[in-house]
Motif scaffolding. Structure first.
Motif, short mmCIF file in Angstrom:
data_model
loop_
_atom_site.label_atom_id
_atom_site.label_comp_id
_atom_site.label_asym_id
_atom_site.label_seq_id
_atom_site.Cartn_x
_atom_site.Cartn_y
_atom_site.Cartn_z
N ALA A 174 0.83 -1.21 0.00
CA ALA A 174 0.00 0.00 0.00
C ALA A 174 0.86 1.26 0.00
O ALA A 174 0.60 2.21 -0.73
N ASP A 175 1.92 1.26 0.83
CA ASP A 175 2.79 2.43 0.90
C ASP A 175 3.52 2.66 -0.42
O ASP A 175 3.65 3.81 -0.88
N THR A 176 4.00 1.60 -1.04
CA THR A 176 4.69 1.72 -2.32
C THR A 176 3.75 2.24 -3.40
O THR A 176 4.13 3.07 -4.23
N GLN A 177 2.51 1.75 -3.38
CA GLN A 177 1.52 2.20 -4.36
C GLN A 177 1.26 3.70 -4.20
O GLN A 177 1.19 4.44 -5.20
N ILE A 178 1.13 4.16 -2.97
CA ILE A 178 0.87 5.58 -2.72
C ILE A 178 2.08 6.42 -3.14
O ILE A 178 1.92 7.49 -3.73
N VAL A 179 3.29 5.94 -2.84
CA VAL A 179 4.49 6.66 -3.24
C VAL A 179 4.56 6.80 -4.76
O VAL A 179 4.89 7.88 -5.28
N LEU A 180 4.24 5.73 -5.48
CA LEU A 180 4.28 5.77 -6.94
C LEU A 180 3.27 6.78 -7.48
O LEU A 180 3.58 7.57 -8.37
N ILE A 181 2.05 6.76 -6.92
CA ILE A 181 1.03 7.70 -7.37
C ILE A 181 1.44 9.14 -7.08
O ILE A 181 1.28 10.03 -7.92
N LEU A 182 1.97 9.38 -5.87
CA LEU A 182 2.42 10.73 -5.53
C LEU A 182 3.58 11.16 -6.41
O LEU A 182 3.70 12.34 -6.78
N PHE A 183 4.45 10.21 -6.77
CA PHE A 183 5.60 10.55 -7.62
C PHE A 183 5.13 11.08 -8.97
O PHE A 183 5.54 12.15 -9.40
N TYR A 184 4.26 10.32 -9.65
CA TYR A 184 3.87 10.78 -10.98
C TYR A 184 2.82 11.89 -10.93
O TYR A 184 2.51 12.51 -11.95
N SER A 185 2.28 12.17 -9.74
CA SER A 185 1.36 13.30 -9.61
C SER A 185 2.08 14.60 -9.27
O SER A 185 1.68 15.67 -9.73
N LEU A 186 3.16 14.52 -8.48
CA LEU A 186 3.80 15.72 -7.95
C LEU A 186 5.16 16.03 -8.57
O LEU A 186 5.56 17.20 -8.64
N PHE A 187 5.87 15.00 -9.03
CA PHE A 187 7.20 15.26 -9.59
C PHE A 187 7.15 16.07 -10.88
O PHE A 187 7.90 17.05 -11.01
N PRO A 188 6.28 15.75 -11.85
CA PRO A 188 6.23 16.58 -13.07
C PRO A 188 5.90 18.04 -12.81
O PRO A 188 6.59 18.92 -13.35
N PRO A 189 4.90 18.39 -11.97
CA PRO A 189 4.66 19.81 -11.71
C PRO A 189 5.85 20.52 -11.07
O PRO A 189 6.04 21.72 -11.26
N MET A 190 6.66 19.75 -10.32
CA MET A 190 7.80 20.37 -9.64
C MET A 190 8.95 20.65 -10.60
O MET A 190 9.64 21.66 -10.47
N VAL A 191 9.17 19.78 -11.59
CA VAL A 191 10.32 19.94 -12.48
C VAL A 191 9.96 20.62 -13.81
O VAL A 191 10.87 21.03 -14.54
N ASN A 192 8.67 20.74 -14.13
CA ASN A 192 8.30 21.38 -15.38
C ASN A 192 8.90 22.78 -15.55
O ASN A 192 9.41 23.11 -16.62
N PRO A 193 8.84 23.65 -14.53
CA PRO A 193 9.45 24.98 -14.69
C PRO A 193 10.94 24.92 -15.00
O PRO A 193 11.46 25.76 -15.75
N LEU A 194 11.66 23.93 -14.43
CA LEU A 194 13.08 23.79 -14.74
C LEU A 194 13.28 23.41 -16.20
O LEU A 194 14.22 23.87 -16.85
N ILE A 195 12.37 22.57 -16.71
CA ILE A 195 12.46 22.18 -18.12
C ILE A 195 12.23 23.39 -19.02
O ILE A 195 12.95 23.61 -20.00
N TYR A 196 11.24 24.21 -18.65
CA TYR A 196 10.97 25.40 -19.46
C TYR A 196 12.19 26.32 -19.50
O TYR A 196 12.53 26.89 -20.53
N CYS A 197 12.83 26.47 -18.32
CA CYS A 197 13.92 27.44 -18.21
C CYS A 197 15.21 26.95 -18.87
O CYS A 197 15.91 27.72 -19.52
N PHE A 198 15.54 25.68 -18.67
CA PHE A 198 16.84 25.19 -19.10
C PHE A 198 16.82 24.45 -20.43
O PHE A 198 17.87 24.14 -20.98
N ARG A 199 15.61 24.14 -20.93
CA ARG A 199 15.52 23.41 -22.19
C ARG A 199 14.88 24.24 -23.30
O ARG A 199 14.73 23.77 -24.41
N THR A 200 14.49 25.48 -23.01
CA THR A 200 13.86 26.33 -24.01
C THR A 200 14.75 27.53 -24.27
O THR A 200 15.02 28.33 -23.37
N LYS A 201 15.22 27.69 -25.51
CA LYS A 201 16.21 28.70 -25.84
C LYS A 201 15.69 30.11 -25.60
O LYS A 201 16.42 30.96 -25.09
N GLU A 202 14.44 30.38 -25.96
CA GLU A 202 13.91 31.73 -25.84
C GLU A 202 13.86 32.19 -24.38
O GLU A 202 14.17 33.33 -24.07
N ILE A 203 13.47 31.28 -23.49
CA ILE A 203 13.42 31.62 -22.07
C ILE A 203 14.83 31.81 -21.52
O ILE A 203 15.09 32.73 -20.74
#
Length: 345
Positions: free
Chosen positions: A299-328
């Motif tokens: 149960a704990d592993t399942q919750i961790v996996l769900i939280l990972f794919y729910s929260l990790f992308p919103p956290m790193v998306n701004p870094l992707i925009y800043c460091f992977r987009t030339k115009e920014i």
């Protein structure tokens, strides 16, 4: 649609509810003792020891600050820079808005659960949280499909890009995505809301999600879960199918470019969006396949996996925009140079 992809694995376990009641009343121990569920308890990680509650709350707090500040900075940055007010960045802004709403709907309560031991969430608030969670997940899936459409037209049909992909067309598509996501979730949530709840009021998750909430209903809930599963598959797989088609077409078009440097330059314009798409879909597909292949998790592993794919992308998306987009990157470097000149003088 967050967490609904686990339904296929759990569905066969959810058909054993045999008690019926009206107005969320149920029989407890005897036919004369009735109780009414007016609130739920968010239990979080069932195996987490009490001395880890503080660190978990602190981690959730840091993640929440990172999501809100990073995505908020993207919104302010794009709004203040006219040269960034283009279709691709409008998509980034819509994704950032969705991420902020999702984090604000879930993390403050998860933080309170472990920081102040506040497990209680009211009956209506739980369904509201479920609506927001799944609406934002559905909307993100549609936005990623629109991102793929943007790159598909830009690379496979570049002469018509500025005709087809405009700010107005992107905003229209995003409005349609918001409308479809919220309308579908209103229907699914109202179905779940109509069930009777009496078996338990404990939800073993850090926020209210559809499967765990309907699993504790007194009613025979298989129709509700089948409907939700169908909605989840439509929201996830239809955009994913288009994304796969568009990127196969993009790869074919890129491989036709004779110049190796031209290939790299053309495909590099897709890399930020492709990375975001992978962050969103790969963990979900892994979770879906693992469940269907019989790979069980605790149960704990399942919750961790769900939280990972729910929260990790919103956290790193701004870094992707800043460091992977030339115009920014160019805009940021220009601003830093201006700041240095002002401080030097």
């Amino acid at each position: 649609m967050e967490c609904l992809t686990v339904f296929t694995y759990h569905f066969r376990h959810s058909l054993s509810s045999t008690f019926y009641s009206e107005h969320r009343c149920c029989l407890v121990m005897s036919h004369t003792n009735a109780t009414t569920i007016t609130e739920f308890l968010l239990m979080g990680f069932p195996g987490l020891k009490p001395w880890y509650h503080g660190p978990v709350a602190a981690l959730f707090f840091i993640v929440y600050l990172a999501i809100v500040s990073g995505n908020g900075l993207i919104l302010v940055f794009v709004a203040s820079e006219r040269n960034l007010q283009k279709p691709a960045y409008l998509l980034f802004c819509n994704l950032a808005q969705s991420d902020i709403v999702f984090a604000t709907a879930t993390l403050p309560k998860a933080i309170a659960r472990y920081w102040a031991e506040d497990k209680i969430v009211s009956f209506n608030a739980c369904f509201l949280q479920m609506f927001i969670v799944h609406s934002m997940g559905s909307f993100n899936s549609f936005v990623l499909m629109i991102m793929a459409l943007d790159r598909y037209v830009a690379i496979c049909n570049p002469l018509r890009y500025h005709t087809l992909i405009k700010n107005s067309s992107i905003l229209t598509l995003c409005c349609i995505a918001w409308l479809i996501s919220t309308s579908l979730m209103i229907f699914i949530v109202m179905q779940a809301y109509s069930l009777s709840y009496c078996n338990s009021n404990k939800i073993f998750q850090c926020y209210c999600d559809h499967y765990r909430l309907t699993s504790i209903a007194c009613d025979n809930n298989w129709r509700v879960q089948v409907t939700a599963l169908g909605g989840a598959m439509a929201v996830l797989l239809c955009p994913l199918a288009f994304i796969i088609f568009s990127y196969i077409s993009i790869i074919i078009a890129v491989m036709k470019i004779a110049n190796l440097e031209g290939r790299y330059k053309t495909f590099s314009t897709c890399s930020p969006q492709l990375f975001i798409i992978c962050l969103y879909y790969v963990p979900r597909c892994f979770n879906y396949l693992a469940n269907n292949l019989g790979l069980t998790f605790g149960a704990d592993t399942q919750i961790v996996l769900i939280l990972f794919y729910s929260l990790f992308p919103p956290m790193v998306n701004p870094l992707i925009y800043c460091f992977r987009t030339k115009e920014i990157k160019k805009t940021l470097s220009r601003k830093f140079q201006i700041i240095k000149i002002r401080t030097a003088t």
